[in-house]
Design an enzyme around this catalytic site. Structure first.
Site, mmCIF file in Angstrom:
data_model
loop_
_atom_site.group_PDB
_atom_site.id
_atom_site.type_symbol
_atom_site.label_atom_id
_atom_site.label_comp_id
_atom_site.label_asym_id
_atom_site.label_seq_id
_atom_site.Cartn_x
_atom_site.Cartn_y
_atom_site.Cartn_z
ATOM 1 N N PHE A 78 -25.785 -37.119 -7.373
ATOM 2 C CA PHE A 78 -25.975 -36.634 -6.009
ATOM 3 C C PHE A 78 -24.805 -35.795 -5.478
ATOM 4 O O PHE A 78 -24.830 -35.355 -4.335
ATOM 5 C CB PHE A 78 -26.307 -37.796 -5.066
ATOM 6 C CG PHE A 78 -27.766 -38.226 -5.110
ATOM 7 C CD1 PHE A 78 -28.729 -37.448 -5.743
ATOM 8 C CD2 PHE A 78 -28.182 -39.410 -4.515
ATOM 9 C CE1 PHE A 78 -30.071 -37.832 -5.786
ATOM 10 C CE2 PHE A 78 -29.526 -39.807 -4.540
ATOM 11 C CZ PHE A 78 -30.462 -39.013 -5.181
ATOM 12 N N HIS A 194 -23.809 -41.421 -22.402
ATOM 13 C CA HIS A 194 -24.268 -40.063 -22.733
ATOM 14 C C HIS A 194 -23.901 -39.864 -24.192
ATOM 15 O O HIS A 194 -22.738 -39.666 -24.542
ATOM 16 C CB HIS A 194 -23.573 -39.029 -21.834
ATOM 17 C CG HIS A 194 -23.981 -37.618 -22.122
ATOM 18 N ND1 HIS A 194 -24.545 -36.795 -21.174
ATOM 19 C CD2 HIS A 194 -23.921 -36.883 -23.255
ATOM 20 C CE1 HIS A 194 -24.821 -35.618 -21.711
ATOM 21 N NE2 HIS A 194 -24.437 -35.651 -22.977
ATOM 22 N N HIS A 242 -30.929 -40.700 -21.456
ATOM 23 C CA HIS A 242 -31.689 -39.519 -21.909
ATOM 24 C C HIS A 242 -31.821 -39.330 -23.434
ATOM 25 O O HIS A 242 -31.320 -38.356 -23.987
ATOM 26 C CB HIS A 242 -31.143 -38.232 -21.279
ATOM 27 C CG HIS A 242 -29.638 -38.109 -21.208
ATOM 28 N ND1 HIS A 242 -28.815 -38.297 -22.287
ATOM 29 C CD2 HIS A 242 -28.833 -37.774 -20.177
ATOM 30 C CE1 HIS A 242 -27.565 -38.098 -21.906
ATOM 31 N NE2 HIS A 242 -27.544 -37.777 -20.635
ATOM 32 N N ASP A 308 -32.179 -38.102 -14.547
ATOM 33 C CA ASP A 308 -30.969 -37.301 -14.774
ATOM 34 C C ASP A 308 -30.934 -36.105 -13.800
ATOM 35 O O ASP A 308 -30.623 -34.981 -14.184
ATOM 36 C CB ASP A 308 -30.871 -36.805 -16.224
ATOM 37 C CG ASP A 308 -29.459 -36.310 -16.564
ATOM 38 O OD1 ASP A 308 -28.562 -36.444 -15.715
ATOM 39 O OD2 ASP A 308 -29.275 -35.793 -17.680
HETATM 40 O O1 DOR Z 1 -27.197 -31.308 -18.179
HETATM 41 C C1 DOR Z 1 -26.484 -32.186 -17.652
HETATM 42 N N1 DOR Z 1 -26.119 -32.087 -16.364
HETATM 43 N N2 DOR Z 1 -26.098 -33.217 -18.398
HETATM 44 C C2 DOR Z 1 -25.178 -34.092 -17.934
HETATM 45 O O2 DOR Z 1 -24.798 -34.970 -18.664
HETATM 46 C C3 DOR Z 1 -24.608 -33.940 -16.577
HETATM 47 C C4 DOR Z 1 -25.503 -33.179 -15.703
HETATM 48 C C5 DOR Z 1 -24.821 -32.712 -14.425
HETATM 49 O O3 DOR Z 1 -24.206 -33.573 -13.758
HETATM 50 O O4 DOR Z 1 -24.903 -31.549 -14.085
HETATM 51 ZN ZN ZN Z 2 -26.664 -37.244 -16.267
#
Ligand code: DOR
Ligand code: ZN
Length: 459
Positions: A78, A194, A242, A308
């Site tokens: 967020f 992750h 994910h 995600d």
């Molecule tokens: O694509 C992604 N965006 N993978 C992540 O692990 C973090 C996320 C982000 O916070 O933008």
């Molecule tokens: Zn994430």
């Protein structure tokens, strides 16, 4: 019948309850079936009784609408706190979640500044209490340089990044992952991982579309990262974020970890799209991989689903592929998209309720995600005949775009948080009623019925 997730997921003992203040009546999903249903709720928003005939209380007739538990999204970003102009906040993100049928989210630590100290967790809790419209569960970063024991006194769990991505929290490839996991396991809190191994990345050329992005961060990198988790203490609450392939899902299961799949890895693939808006870590995969992941999820071998939600601004995503950030929004569309797959007959309703509601709640040992006595009355009213196309302009996320533009979805018509309506006829009518929830430590070999999840108050 889909397989039950293995591991530490256990049913909680319901807490004692009094007579209902209000009874919701209509039809609903209860104990694996749709039937005529009445739900009694006390003045604190706790379910007192569920069944065909619940006596007492003020009556609320939901007519033909179907009562379903609201969902718990185990994975959102967020961006609060974030740099000026961040395209999300607890206020906007939680409203977006509420409209999508989600009553609690786990917020990840790659904010600006990152959630790496107890003081920053406490700051997040204060922000949640000031702005959240559904419940938020703040996680902290698990790194060799974070004080795990001190963080565990205020955070609800940990995120371990084994690869670089938004926020620079990735640990070095030489890190003793087993040692980190042992430290985190001693806190009794969940650890979400992750899983990508940068040693298996192919940085040869600058990828310019999603197919090349997939080749540059390939499936084997995910498998290799999962192998690093083999050395984890038995019984710890280890969860793989994910998963992108059936193989990764199977390996997570073999390791004794739970896992989640995202709607983008389940529904999108490199054969459909190619531009920066579909750039995400881990990457979208080939259509055949997506299909196999969907089947694995449909059959219950990926126990949970999570968005995600990574709300990057339109202007940043419009950059050429190499410069564009990774990630896509999804908290508002996760449940409606999957409800539509149920309507089409591609997924069993019970599988969706387990993956989005029940299993995430059991994973965090929270009394929600089920329409049962003693659980919180967090539920939705849904009508499968009322569908609409997803349009970015209709969503509440501030980022202004969605990778699911134009797809059909079944949005909840009503949403009740602790028995109080926060969405009415698809419109948000709630307020700042969200809590910062504390996940209770659950140590291996201790009673499965440890005390619940009292809200954490910022000092
Ligand atoms: O694509 C992604 N965006 N993978 C992540 O692990 C973090 C996320 C982000 O916070 O933008
Ligand atoms: Zn994430």
């Amino acid at each position: 019948m889909p397989a039950r997730p293995r591991g530490r997921i256990r049913e909680r003992a319901p807490r004692p309850s009094s007579s209902p203040e209000v009874v919701f009546e209509g039809r609903g999903y209860w104990r694996g079936k749709i039937s005529a249903l009445e739900i009694g709720v006390d003045e604190e928003g706790i379910i007192t009784q569920v069944g065909r005939n619940v006596r007492g209380g003020r009556r609320v007739d939901l007519g033909e609408r179907l009562m379903l538990p609201s969902a718990l999204d185990l994975h959102v970003h967020f961006r609060d706190p974030g740099p000026p102009g961040s395209p999300e906040s607890f206020a906007s993100g939680t409203k977006s979640a509420a409209l999508g049928g989600i009553s609690a989210v786990v917020d990840m630590p790659n904010t600006v500044p990152p959630t790496t100290t107890p003081e920053r967790v406490i700051d997040k809790i204060a922000r949640i209490q000031a702005h959240a419209q559904i419940d938020v569960i703040p996680f902290a970063a698990l790194r060799p340089d974070t004080n795990v024991a001190r963080l565990a006194r205020v955070a609800s769990g940990f995120k371990l990044y084994l690869a670089p991505t938004t926020g620079d929290l990735g640990v070095d490839t030489g890190t003793d992952v087993g040692e980190l996991l042992r430290e985190a396991a001693a806190t009794g809190l969940p650890v979400h991982v992750h899983a990508e191994d940068p040693r298996k990345f192919n940085p040869r050329d600058q990828p310019r579309e999603t197919d090349a992005w997939d080749r540059s961060r390939p499936e084997i990198a995910e498998i290799s990262a999962l192998e690093k988790l083999r050395d984890h203490p038995a019984g710890m609450r280890l969860h793989v974020a994910h998963v992108t392939s059936a193989g990764a899902a199977r390996l997570a299961r073999e390791l004794g970890a739970s896992s989640e799949a995202t709607p983008h890895h389940l529904l999108l693939s490199t054969s459909l799209f190619g531009n920066s808006f579909q750039k995400v870590n881990p990457p979208l995969r080939a259509e055949s991989t997506r299909k196999a992941l969907w089947e694995t999820f449909r059959d219950g071998l990926v126990p949970m689903v999570a968005s995600d939600h990574a709300p990057h601004s339109l202007s940043l995503k419009e950059a050429p592929f190499p410069e564009a950030p990774s990630g896509m929004p999804g908290v508002e569309t996760l449940f409606p998209l999957l409800l539509e797959t149920v309507r089409r007959g591609d997924l069993e309703l019970s599988r969706l309720i387990h993956a989005a509601c029940r299993n995430p709640a059991l994973h965090l040992d929270l009394p929600r995600g089920r329409l049962e006595k003693g659980c919180e009355a967090n539920f939705l009213a849904v009508d499968f005949r009322v569908r609409r196309k997803i349009r970015a302009k209709d969503l509440s996320t501030l980022c202004g775009w969605t990778p699911f533009e134009g797809r059909e979805a079944v949005f909840p018509l009503e949403h009740y948080l602790l028995g109080k309506r926060i969405v009415d006829d698809g419109e948000f009518v709630g307020g700042v009623r969200g809590r910062s929830l504390r996940v209770a430590p659950l140590l291996p070999k201790k009673s499965p019925h440890l005390p619940g999840s009292p809200p954490v108050r910022a000092p």
